[in-house]
Design a protein around this motif. Structure first.
Motif: not given
Length: 187
Positions: A16, A29-31, A34, A41, A44-45, A50-51, A54
């Motif tokens: 991240a 982007r979270v994807d 990950a 993802k 991460i959650y 959430n983003k 993070l």
């Protein structure tokens, strides 16, 4: 399995940090995070909500690391600026994160570690001023703002200016930062 969970969390934070440094908060982007962390993802959650959570975790870690590696000494702000310079030269990802935070951070929740450390730094400067150890020509906010921004002077140059500064060695760049802060403090 606590070690596995901590290792996953660490990989997510590292991925991240690189993602946010490259693309900013909005562009991250979270994807991609990950994938880079060899995770998914859902993790991460699970760990961060959430983003934004993070990003807050990444910035909190950055702030704690900076406080540990470059603690403020309000009675020696030139040295503090030099240590901040050193920190960002050593780790350009963290320096870019700090820039993105300044650029985009206003629309996001304040990172409590950053808020608290800024409050503490301002209090230390104000105390040094009250004790007659620092100039009162500038307020504590003005001084801290100039010190922080001068420490990032060389990494914040416009490309056309940077092209002319390529031959300036790192040691000289650091000395310019230290000397500039010293000049601010002279009455």
């Amino acid at each position: 399995m606590a070690g596995d969970a901590e290792a996953t969390r660490r990989r997510l934070l590292d991925a991240a940090a690189r993602e946010f440094a490259e693309y900013g908060i909005a562009g991250a982007r979270v994807d991609r995070i990950a994938t880079a962390a060899k995770s998914n993802k859902a993790q991460i959650y699970h760990y961060f909500g959430n983003k934004d959570g993070l990003f807050e975790a990444v910035m909190s870690e950055l702030a704690r690391d900076t406080l540990r590696e470059a603690p403020i000494d309000a009675t020696n702000l030139p040295d503090y600026a030099g240590r901040l310079f050193d920190r960002f030269v050593r780790d350009p990802v963290k320096e870019r994160l700090a820039k993105w935070y300044r650029l985009e951070g206003e629309g996001y929740a304040a990172v409590e570690v950053v808020v608290a450390s800024t409050r503490d730094k301002l209090a230390a400067i104000a105390k040094a001023q009250a004790d007659g150890l620092l100039t009162t020509r500038f307020t504590a906010v003005e001084l801290l703002t100039m010190v922080v921004h001068l420490s990032a002077l060389w990494s914040s140059m416009a490309p056309e200016m940077a092209a002319h500064a390529t031959g300036i060695p790192e040691a000289r760049r650091r000395q310019v930062v230290v000397d500039a802060v010293g000049a601010l403090l002279r009455d």
